[in-house]
Design a protein around this motif. Structure first.
Motif, mmCIF file in Angstrom:
data_model
loop_
_atom_site.group_PDB
_atom_site.id
_atom_site.type_symbol
_atom_site.label_atom_id
_atom_site.label_comp_id
_atom_site.label_asym_id
_atom_site.label_seq_id
_atom_site.Cartn_x
_atom_site.Cartn_y
_atom_site.Cartn_z
ATOM 1 N N ARG A 96 0.882 -1.099 0.023
ATOM 2 C CA ARG A 96 -0.105 -0.047 0.046
ATOM 3 C C ARG A 96 1.059 1.322 0.041
ATOM 4 O O ARG A 96 1.024 1.863 1.175
ATOM 5 C CB ARG A 96 -0.841 0.018 1.083
ATOM 6 N N PRO A 97 1.178 1.538 -1.088
ATOM 7 C CA PRO A 97 2.382 2.857 -1.185
ATOM 8 C C PRO A 97 1.517 4.117 -0.582
ATOM 9 O O PRO A 97 0.404 4.188 -0.837
ATOM 10 C CB PRO A 97 2.573 2.943 -2.760
ATOM 11 N N ALA A 98 2.327 4.852 0.062
ATOM 12 C CA ALA A 98 1.907 6.136 0.552
ATOM 13 C C ALA A 98 1.174 6.874 -0.453
ATOM 14 O O ALA A 98 1.665 7.088 -1.437
ATOM 15 C CB ALA A 98 3.069 6.873 1.451
ATOM 16 N N ARG A 99 -0.094 7.305 -0.042
ATOM 17 C CA ARG A 99 -0.789 8.195 -1.067
ATOM 18 C C ARG A 99 -1.255 9.293 -0.051
ATOM 19 O O ARG A 99 -2.241 9.356 0.735
ATOM 20 C CB ARG A 99 -1.755 7.405 -1.639
ATOM 21 N N LEU A 100 -0.899 10.462 -0.279
ATOM 22 C CA LEU A 100 -0.948 11.790 0.289
ATOM 23 C C LEU A 100 -2.069 12.545 -0.245
ATOM 24 O O LEU A 100 -2.355 12.410 -1.662
ATOM 25 C CB LEU A 100 0.169 12.617 0.437
ATOM 26 N N ALA A 101 -2.859 13.121 0.275
ATOM 27 C CA ALA A 101 -4.081 13.849 -0.076
ATOM 28 C C ALA A 101 -3.644 15.136 -1.174
ATOM 29 O O ALA A 101 -4.349 15.365 -2.161
ATOM 30 C CB ALA A 101 -4.981 14.690 1.000
ATOM 31 N N GLU A 102 -2.503 15.622 -0.737
ATOM 32 C CA GLU A 102 -1.980 16.548 -1.810
ATOM 33 C C GLU A 102 -0.620 15.892 -2.078
ATOM 34 O O GLU A 102 0.411 15.890 -1.286
ATOM 35 C CB GLU A 102 -1.631 17.834 -0.887
ATOM 36 N N GLN A 131 0.408 14.787 -15.504
ATOM 37 C CA GLN A 131 -0.432 14.892 -14.356
ATOM 38 C C GLN A 131 -0.157 14.690 -12.904
ATOM 39 O O GLN A 131 0.894 13.979 -12.785
ATOM 40 C CB GLN A 131 -1.738 13.917 -14.628
ATOM 41 N N ARG A 132 -0.837 15.495 -12.026
ATOM 42 C CA ARG A 132 -0.144 15.381 -10.513
ATOM 43 C C ARG A 132 -0.484 14.228 -10.212
ATOM 44 O O ARG A 132 -1.656 13.339 -10.513
ATOM 45 C CB ARG A 132 -1.113 16.432 -9.759
ATOM 46 N N LEU A 133 0.340 13.408 -9.082
ATOM 47 C CA LEU A 133 0.060 12.139 -8.780
ATOM 48 C C LEU A 133 -1.273 12.060 -7.926
ATOM 49 O O LEU A 133 -1.796 10.938 -7.955
ATOM 50 C CB LEU A 133 1.249 11.831 -7.876
ATOM 51 N N ASP A 134 -1.542 13.165 -7.252
ATOM 52 C CA ASP A 134 -2.922 13.193 -6.318
ATOM 53 C C ASP A 134 -4.166 13.172 -7.468
ATOM 54 O O ASP A 134 -5.264 13.138 -6.770
ATOM 55 C CB ASP A 134 -2.943 14.019 -5.348
ATOM 56 N N ARG A 135 -3.901 13.328 -8.461
ATOM 57 C CA ARG A 135 -5.045 13.385 -9.454
ATOM 58 C C ARG A 135 -5.252 12.059 -10.317
ATOM 59 O O ARG A 135 -5.996 11.873 -11.144
ATOM 60 C CB ARG A 135 -5.082 14.564 -10.268
ATOM 61 N N LEU A 136 -4.296 11.249 -10.021
ATOM 62 C CA LEU A 136 -4.569 9.993 -10.758
ATOM 63 C C LEU A 136 -5.273 9.039 -10.126
ATOM 64 O O LEU A 136 -5.331 8.833 -8.697
ATOM 65 C CB LEU A 136 -3.056 9.275 -10.967
ATOM 66 N N SER A 137 -5.648 7.896 -10.794
ATOM 67 C CA SER A 137 -6.637 6.819 -9.983
ATOM 68 C C SER A 137 -5.490 6.071 -9.379
ATOM 69 O O SER A 137 -4.205 5.939 -9.538
ATOM 70 C CB SER A 137 -7.443 6.130 -10.941
ATOM 71 N N GLY A 138 -6.019 5.323 -8.267
ATOM 72 C CA GLY A 138 -5.253 4.258 -7.656
ATOM 73 C C GLY A 138 -4.652 3.395 -8.762
ATOM 74 O O GLY A 138 -3.285 3.163 -8.404
ATOM 75 N N GLY A 139 -5.136 2.769 -9.718
ATOM 76 C CA GLY A 139 -4.700 1.772 -10.771
ATOM 77 C C GLY A 139 -3.624 2.495 -11.421
ATOM 78 O O GLY A 139 -2.394 1.910 -11.848
ATOM 79 N N GLN A 140 -3.959 3.817 -11.940
ATOM 80 C CA GLN A 140 -3.148 4.614 -12.797
ATOM 81 C C GLN A 140 -1.702 4.887 -11.960
ATOM 82 O O GLN A 140 -0.504 4.406 -12.221
ATOM 83 C CB GLN A 140 -3.684 6.025 -13.059
ATOM 84 N N LEU A 141 -1.765 4.978 -10.982
ATOM 85 C CA LEU A 141 -0.494 5.458 -9.921
ATOM 86 C C LEU A 141 0.183 4.472 -9.719
ATOM 87 O O LEU A 141 1.259 4.154 -9.859
ATOM 88 C CB LEU A 141 -0.979 5.898 -8.584
ATOM 89 N N GLN A 142 -0.560 3.141 -9.509
ATOM 90 C CA GLN A 142 -0.013 1.721 -9.050
ATOM 91 C C GLN A 142 0.840 1.403 -10.446
ATOM 92 O O GLN A 142 2.087 0.947 -10.243
ATOM 93 C CB GLN A 142 -1.046 0.736 -8.917
#
Ligand code: ATP
Length: 209
Positions: A96-102, A131-142
């Motif tokens: 579960r990689p860290a995913r910050l709100a900002e 794109q900013r990382l906080d605007r990617l979906s969970g799967g996209q960031l993954q």
């Protein structure tokens, strides 16, 4: 405490598989017992050699993530040996990689930080670079962070449940990327998804058997 067995495609056992002798291991485990304050897994003995994609599987709580953390130096080795060459470059994707709100960082900047910007990303990932990382979906960031690990030049890549959150096309892309590893590199992949591991793993490490 859980134990582990290593299965080679050519047979079973903890020794080197036919064809892998003479290649310096990237990970050597000998009767290694790993955990935190207390041991949770072991003793286990195995080697990871260049070219391996080792599928790590077993029940919940067996210690699969702990094993990856111990290899990465983030969990303890209580007994035995768990070693890698001191100059080995390693990349680690947590379950579960860290995913910050900002996260005001673009995909392209993530790749630069991971030294993964030399190689051209697959077509599917390219729109996410700006794109900013906080605007990617969970799967996209993954997918983007997995690519960053795989393209970082690390000789050893540790992926904890990399197929989580991915749609079938994402899983197909992941399978393709893992199949295209350079000969000198190796990957350990933790997954609960047996069909996925069957597609990517050249060897299997069963934990908690
Ligand atoms: N930071 C920690 N400190 C102490 N114990 C921990 C820590 N993280 C995990 N554990 C314990 O270690 C054991 C193994 O956990 P681990 O996450 O490695 O298992 P796993 O096989 O990856 O499980 P899952 O398939 O559910 O992800 C569990 O009993 C868990 O509670």
């Amino acid at each position: 405490m859980a134990r582990a067995t290593v299965q080679h495609p050519e047979g079973t056992g903890n020794g080197p598989a036919p064809g892998e002798r003479g290649t310096a291991p990237l990970v050597t485990a000998e009767e290694a017992v790993v955990g935190y304050e207390r041991p949770v897994l072991g003793p286990l003995s195995f080697r990871v050699r260049p070219g391996d994609v080792v599928g790590v599987w077993g029940p919940n709580g067996a210690g699969k993530s702990t094993l990856l953390k111990a290899i990465a130096g983030a969990a303890r080795v209580h007994r035995g040996r768990l070693e890698r060459p001191p100059d080995l470059r390693l990349a680690y994707q947590a379950q579960r990689p860290a995913r910050l709100a900002e996260m005001p960082v673009k995909g392209r900047e993530l790749l630069a930080v991971m030294q993964a910007d030399d190689r051209r990303p697959p077509e599917r990932l390219r729109p996410w670079l700006e794109q900013r990382l906080d605007r990617l979906s969970g799967g996209q960031l993954q997918l983007l962070t997995i690519w960053a690990c795989l393209a970082s030049g690390a000789r050893l890549v540790l992926l904890d449940e990399p197929s989580n959150n991915l749609d079938p096309e994402g899983i197909d892309l992941l399978v393709e990327l893992l199949g295209a590893r350079a000969a000198g590199e190796a990957v350990l992949v933790v997954s609960h998804e047996a069909p996925f591991l069957e597609r990517v793993a050249t060897r299997h490490l069963e934990v908690g058997a």
